[in-house]
Scaffold this active site. Sequence first.
Site, PDB file in Angstrom:
ATOM      1  CB  ALA A  59      -0.936  -0.004   1.221  1.00 16.52           C
ATOM      2  CD  GLN A 109      24.598  17.318 -20.270  1.00 14.13           C
ATOM      3  OE1 GLN A 109      24.328  16.330 -19.592  1.00 14.13           O
ATOM      4  NE2 GLN A 109      25.183  17.242 -21.445  1.00 14.13           N
ATOM      5  CD  GLU A 147       6.189  14.098   3.098  1.00 13.52           C
ATOM      6  OE1 GLU A 147       5.083  14.674   3.093  1.00 13.52           O
ATOM      7  OE2 GLU A 147       6.942  14.079   4.072  1.00 13.52           O
TER       8      GLU A 147
HETATM    9  N1  CAA Z   1      -8.138  16.604   3.336  1.00 12.25           N
HETATM   10  C1  CAA Z   1      -9.225  16.069   3.948  1.00 12.25           C
HETATM   11  N2  CAA Z   1      -9.870  14.968   3.473  1.00 12.25           N
HETATM   12  C2  CAA Z   1      -9.409  14.406   2.342  1.00 12.25           C
HETATM   13  C3  CAA Z   1      -8.296  14.924   1.643  1.00 12.25           C
HETATM   14  C4  CAA Z   1      -7.651  16.067   2.173  1.00 12.25           C
HETATM   15  N3  CAA Z   1      -6.609  16.607   1.571  1.00 12.25           N
HETATM   16  N4  CAA Z   1      -8.064  14.152   0.564  1.00 12.25           N
HETATM   17  C5  CAA Z   1      -9.006  13.190   0.561  1.00 12.25           C
HETATM   18  N5  CAA Z   1      -9.831  13.359   1.632  1.00 12.25           N
HETATM   19  C6  CAA Z   1     -10.984  12.559   1.986  1.00 12.25           C
HETATM   20  C7  CAA Z   1     -12.015  12.567   0.846  1.00 12.25           C
HETATM   21  O1  CAA Z   1     -12.873  13.682   0.946  1.00 12.25           O
HETATM   22  C8  CAA Z   1     -12.752  11.255   1.081  1.00 12.25           C
HETATM   23  O2  CAA Z   1     -13.682  11.471   2.131  1.00 12.25           O
HETATM   24  P1  CAA Z   1     -15.082  10.657   2.294  1.00 12.25           P
HETATM   25  O3  CAA Z   1     -14.766   9.426   3.060  1.00 12.25           O
HETATM   26  O4  CAA Z   1     -15.950  11.574   3.085  1.00 12.25           O
HETATM   27  O5  CAA Z   1     -15.605  10.371   0.920  1.00 12.25           O
HETATM   28  C9  CAA Z   1     -11.658  10.349   1.613  1.00 12.25           C
HETATM   29  O6  CAA Z   1     -10.623  11.197   2.115  1.00 12.25           O
HETATM   30  C10 CAA Z   1     -11.063   9.444   0.549  1.00 12.25           C
HETATM   31  O7  CAA Z   1     -10.599  10.271  -0.512  1.00 12.25           O
HETATM   32  P2  CAA Z   1     -10.283   9.685  -1.959  1.00 12.25           P
HETATM   33  O8  CAA Z   1     -11.491   8.933  -2.440  1.00 12.25           O
HETATM   34  O9  CAA Z   1      -9.775  10.782  -2.799  1.00 12.25           O
HETATM   35  O10 CAA Z   1      -9.144   8.614  -1.616  1.00 12.25           O
HETATM   36  P3  CAA Z   1      -8.312   7.629  -2.533  1.00 12.25           P
HETATM   37  O11 CAA Z   1      -8.289   6.300  -1.901  1.00 12.25           O
HETATM   38  O12 CAA Z   1      -8.788   7.736  -3.964  1.00 12.25           O
HETATM   39  O13 CAA Z   1      -6.806   8.196  -2.392  1.00 12.25           O
HETATM   40  C11 CAA Z   1      -4.909   9.578  -2.837  1.00 12.25           C
HETATM   41  C12 CAA Z   1      -6.435   9.459  -2.677  1.00 12.25           C
HETATM   42  C13 CAA Z   1      -4.689  11.068  -3.058  1.00 12.25           C
HETATM   43  C14 CAA Z   1      -4.383   8.790  -4.013  1.00 12.25           C
HETATM   44  C15 CAA Z   1      -4.226   9.124  -1.512  1.00 12.25           C
HETATM   45  O14 CAA Z   1      -4.298   7.717  -1.359  1.00 12.25           O
HETATM   46  C16 CAA Z   1      -2.763   9.531  -1.457  1.00 12.25           C
HETATM   47  O15 CAA Z   1      -2.464  10.668  -1.101  1.00 12.25           O
HETATM   48  N6  CAA Z   1      -1.840   8.613  -1.795  1.00 12.25           N
HETATM   49  C17 CAA Z   1      -0.419   8.879  -1.641  1.00 12.25           C
HETATM   50  C18 CAA Z   1       0.052   8.452  -0.288  1.00 12.25           C
HETATM   51  C19 CAA Z   1       1.265   9.188   0.148  1.00 12.25           C
HETATM   52  O16 CAA Z   1       1.429  10.383  -0.083  1.00 12.25           O
HETATM   53  N7  CAA Z   1       2.150   8.486   0.843  1.00 12.25           N
HETATM   54  C20 CAA Z   1       3.315   9.106   1.366  1.00 12.25           C
HETATM   55  C21 CAA Z   1       3.762   8.404   2.584  1.00 12.25           C
HETATM   56  S1  CAA Z   1       4.629   9.448   3.689  1.00 12.25           S
HETATM   57  C22 CAA Z   1       6.194   9.574   3.133  1.00 12.25           C
HETATM   58  O17 CAA Z   1       6.538   9.249   2.044  1.00 12.25           O
HETATM   59  C23 CAA Z   1       7.060  10.241   4.121  1.00 12.25           C
HETATM   60  C24 CAA Z   1       8.491   9.995   4.078  1.00 12.25           C
HETATM   61  O18 CAA Z   1       8.996   8.907   4.117  1.00 12.25           O
HETATM   62  C25 CAA Z   1       9.383  11.154   4.096  1.00 12.25           C
END
Ligand code: CAA
Length: 379
Positions: A130, A336, A363
Amino acid sequence: MVDFNLTEEQQRLRDLARDFAQREIAPVAVELDREQKFSQAIVDKYFEIGLLHSVVPEEYGGGGLSSLEGCVVAEELGAACAGVASYLGANHLGLTPLLIAGSPELKKELLPKHCAAPHLAAFCLTEPGAGSDAASMRSTATRDGDEFVINGTKHFITNGGVASLYSVFASEDLTAGHRGISCFMVPANTPGVSHGKKEDKMGQRAADTREVIFENVRVPARYRLGKGRDGFKIAMMTLDDSRAGVGAAAVGIARASLEAAVAYAKQRVQFGKPIAELQGIQFMLADMAMRVEAARLLVWQAAYRHDQGLRNTKESAIAKCFAGDTAMQVSTDAVQVLGGYGYMKDYPVEKYMRDAKLHQIYEGTNQIQRLVIANELLR
Ligand code: CAA
């Protein structure tokens, strides 16, 4: 009213961060990268100058800096070593769910203790299966009286083996998709928490990135944030907050790359003159400078909106994506400009290029940022 000037206090903050980054981080950056070494000494010194927990509100023992000020600091760290910037920044990322959704009592219980010492936090969202699809996580949290029992494996966790406090996302109902996910604060010394091996990365090698494994880890029920089963939204809001800071560190890489390219172009003589006098090189440097400036303004805008209490989902995704792509492009261009020397480890730019790549991945990949931006445009 638009004001691009930093106040005198903010300029002093930038100078403090720049001085620290250039004195304590830059001289050891190559060694940390080569040895893939995490330096606690840097964390200790960063804590001593008051910057480690600087974005935590003062009432909880932090420095009370704004998000914009945090970005000013992050750019300086990124310019010295993106791996170190990443692990110092990941502390705030790990604490942000608690800041957003913790009860005042839980914040008072956990934050002052964390902020009183050079402790690091970590954000445990990603799992082996995931990554971009964060909602498909398989970690579980089961209520047992006054406790939750957490099981699961978190993957690619920055500060995984060195954090003392984790924010952990786990599902209370795997059939409910994102609506089953909750977020918990888990002290690292809780029985059942263990770590996988340190990942051997292409870049940002100073950061301690590894699996964190939770086996029947029991936390008090009060360590669950928010109302429960709202963990996915807490994760998304956390990323809205943190993406500007990640973009700022990317601006730092791009700026350092540009500075290295300018310095080299002025002293490298070919065809009887410094290559800086060749238009082909000048056009490259000009394009690099444009990207750096534009990326910084987008980062500042995203942080400014956060500080004003305005939704910044679109702006922080734009900032993170543009700044990450900028770091990649500008560091590649710097290699480059330096030609064969740029490809060698004797010069810093090949490290900038390797470090920059991760800014297009973590992120949320820059493809995910584009999805977030499009969703905000179309909703
Ligand atoms: N603020 C508040 N609520 C939000 C939101 C936001 N920015 N974005 C989505 N939501 C809410 C939606 O409104 C929805 O609410 P409901 O349950 O009321 O319907 C719910 O969340 C689900 O939203 P989506 O249907 O859009 O969700 P999705 O499953 O399609 O996923 C995605 C959306 C943007 C792809 C998300 O999964 C995502 O951001 N993925 C990337 C994950 C990520 O960034 N991982 C990084 C890990 S941390 C890291 O990397 C740190 C490190 O090591 C340095």
